[in-house]
Structure formats: C-alpha cells, structure tokens
Design a protein around this motif. Structure first.
Motif, PDB file in Angstrom:
ATOM      1  N   THR A  28      47.862  37.850  72.630  1.00 32.80           N
ATOM      2  CA  THR A  28      48.921  36.912  72.254  1.00 32.80           C
ATOM      3  C   THR A  28      49.179  37.058  70.760  1.00 32.80           C
ATOM      4  N   GLN A  29      50.204  36.377  70.271  1.00 35.66           N
ATOM      5  CA  GLN A  29      50.581  36.455  68.861  1.00 35.66           C
ATOM      6  C   GLN A  29      49.448  36.056  67.919  1.00 35.66           C
ATOM      7  N   ASP A  30      48.658  35.043  68.301  1.00 31.10           N
ATOM      8  CA  ASP A  30      47.624  34.544  67.386  1.00 31.10           C
ATOM      9  C   ASP A  30      46.194  34.796  67.851  1.00 31.10           C
TER      10      ASP A  30
END
Length: 75
Positions: A28-30
């Motif tokens: 995921t992005q983070d």
C-alpha cells in the motif's frame, strides 16, 4: 554533504542483512513489507533510513561502536 540516490528508497529493505528491492515490498502507499525477509515498517521510515544510510559512516563518530572516550579525571 553526501549525495544519496533516491531511487527505490521506499522499496528497499533497510535491514543490513537483507536489502531486497522490489515494488512488491510496498503493498500500500504507506506500508512496507519486505517479501524476502518479512520486515515491516511505515514507508516514510524505510525511505528515511535508506536516504540516511550513505552518510552514517561519516556522521557517526568512530567511538560510538566502541568504548566512549574518557573524560578528564576518569580511568
């Protein structure tokens, strides 16, 4: 100042014994999850560690990994 290569800093495992680079390490992005060794962390933390790594040998005094220097009056 030391120039750091910023490519793949958030896709590279920051563990010294690993260092695996893959897009799959960022599910995921983070979120960072190394598919090779299982290390998990926030991607900002991983990126920051990897950007700082080239400067560590220069920025950290040599005595940090050894016994600290003595102060006046100590044996």
């Amino acid at each position: 100042m030391i120039a750091a290569d910023l490519r793949n800093t958030s896709r590279t495992c920051p563990r010294d014994e690993c260092g695996y680079v893959a897009a799959q390490n960022r599910p995921t992005q983070d979120t960072f999850h190394c598919v090779a060794c299982g290390h998990r962390a926030h991607t900002d933390t991983v990126g920051a560690v990897n950007v700082l790594r080239p400067g560590w040998p220069v920025a950290i005094p040599t005595w940090v990994s050894e016994k600290p220097p003595l102060h006046a009056g100590e044996e």
